[in-house]
Design an enzyme around this catalytic site. Structure first.
Site: not given
Ligand SMILES: Cc1cc2nc3c(=O)[nH]c(=O)nc-3n(C[C@H](O)[C@H](O)[C@H](O)COP(=O)(O)OP(=O)(O)OC[C@H]3O[C@@H](n4cnc5c(N)ncnc54)[C@H](O)[C@@H]3O)c2cc1C
Length: 305
Positions: A172, A221, A291
């Protein structure tokens, strides 16, 4: 209510005083002073070049791993979803996806074309940019093992193409050159079978639906799993399922999820995160690390209305 500013030469959408609760899956948190959704990559580079050197920046995909404190973010948020789009096959087995493309779309496209290995992305409710930043993973799969190259931008608008060897990649996390953000990723896929890949996606989504509160507001998580154990097991064993703080509650279904039951503030959520961490440390002697990413100011530091 948000306002758009038409007095500049950018082609994207500029918003002021934007409630980040509308852009995060916890549906809680403060406002961002400004948000920018670029029209495309070129427009983004122009916007970045025009920014003051000390302007704080926060990149947001689908906000599914992010808590913005109630005092808000005193800087500029860059939205990638709906902006850095684009999904194309660049050769027989390399898929190029914009950082704002959803993980689910990438998983579906691979399966549809008969490629395998990325089915785990189907249930991750974020963008590819977020998946790269977090090295998102599920059911034994992780993002970075599939990365051939990433395209990045620095604050000056300068572009780079980098390979996984430029990053320190772990569970992660993926640390690269500071001050660079992801614009796109080139993913290598393996030839498989359309029906098998689509059926694997259905199976993984069903497993998720059975074990996680996917219909409630959460960030997935909250804590990383410590080596050799599971955060959810430790939280449950500490008797914390159902623990409530204001409108935030530790899920009864999956102890590593914190749910916004409707009116949770970011302070409720962060306080509950800290209470869970402290209690698990006390009872189990293990210090859980969040996380989820937490950004912004505490409420008493609120800047503007
Ligand atoms: C119901 C649910 C289930 C989930 N299951 C999982 C799972 O199974 N496995 C898992 O790993 N995660 C899971 N997640 C967490 C989440 O979906 C992941 O971490 C996902 O990768 C985050 O993507 P996001 O676009 O929403 O990022 P954001 O929440 O928008 O950002 C997360 C981080 O990434 C950075 N970021 C975003 N875009 C960029 C970019 N283009 N360049 C540089 N930095 C950037 C942001 O600044 C921030 O620090 C879950 C979340 C939910 C709500």
């Amino acid at each position: 209510m948000m306002t758009a500013d038409n007095t500049h030469h950018w082609r994207g959408e500029l918003l002021y005083d934007e409630p980040m609760a509308e852009h995060t899956s916890w549906r809680a948190g403060g406002r961002a002073r400004r948000c920018y959704r670029p029209a495309d990559r070129e427009d983004l580079c122009t916007f970045l070049r025009d920014l003051a050197a000390d302007e704080p920046l926060l990149w947001v995909g689908l906000g599914s791993n992010l808590l913005v404190r109630d005092g808000g973010f005193a800087g500029t948020v860059i939205f990638t979803f709906g902006a850095l789009a684009g999904l194309e096959w660049v050769d027989a087995n390399t898929l190029r996806a914009g950082a704002g493309v959803s993980c689910a779309k990438v998983a579906r496209e691979c399966a549809r074309q008969g490629f395998t290995g990325l089915e785990f992305l189907a249930g991750i409710p974020g963008t590819m940019g977020g998946a790269l930043a977090m090295n998102a993973g599920a059911f034994g799969g992780e993002t970075w093992p599939h990365v051939k190259a990433v395209e990045t931008v620095e604050r000056s608008g300068r572009l780079h193409t980098r390979t996984p060897s430029d990053y320190r990649i772990g569970y992660r996390q993926a640390e690269g050159v500071p001050g660079e953000w992801f614009l796109a990723v080139q993913l290598v896929t393996a030839r498989g079978d359309v029906a098998a890949a689509q059926s694997r996606i259905r199976e993984l989504l069903a497993r998720r639906g059975a074990t996680q509160p996917t219909q409630q507001y959460s960030c997935g998580s909250v804590f990383r799993n410590p080596p050799g154990d599971y955060a959810a097991r430790l939280i449950e064993a500490a008797g914390l399922k159902g623990l409530q703080q204001g409108g935030a509650r530790v899920s009864e279904q999956h102890a590593n999820f914190i749910i916004n039951t409707g009116a949770a503030t970011a302070t409720d959520i962060e306080t509950l995160i800290n209470r869970v961490r402290d209690r698990v440390a006390q009872v189990q002697g293990i210090c859980l690390e969040p996380e989820v990413r937490i950004a912004g100011l505490a409420p008493d530091a609120e800047t503007s209305g």
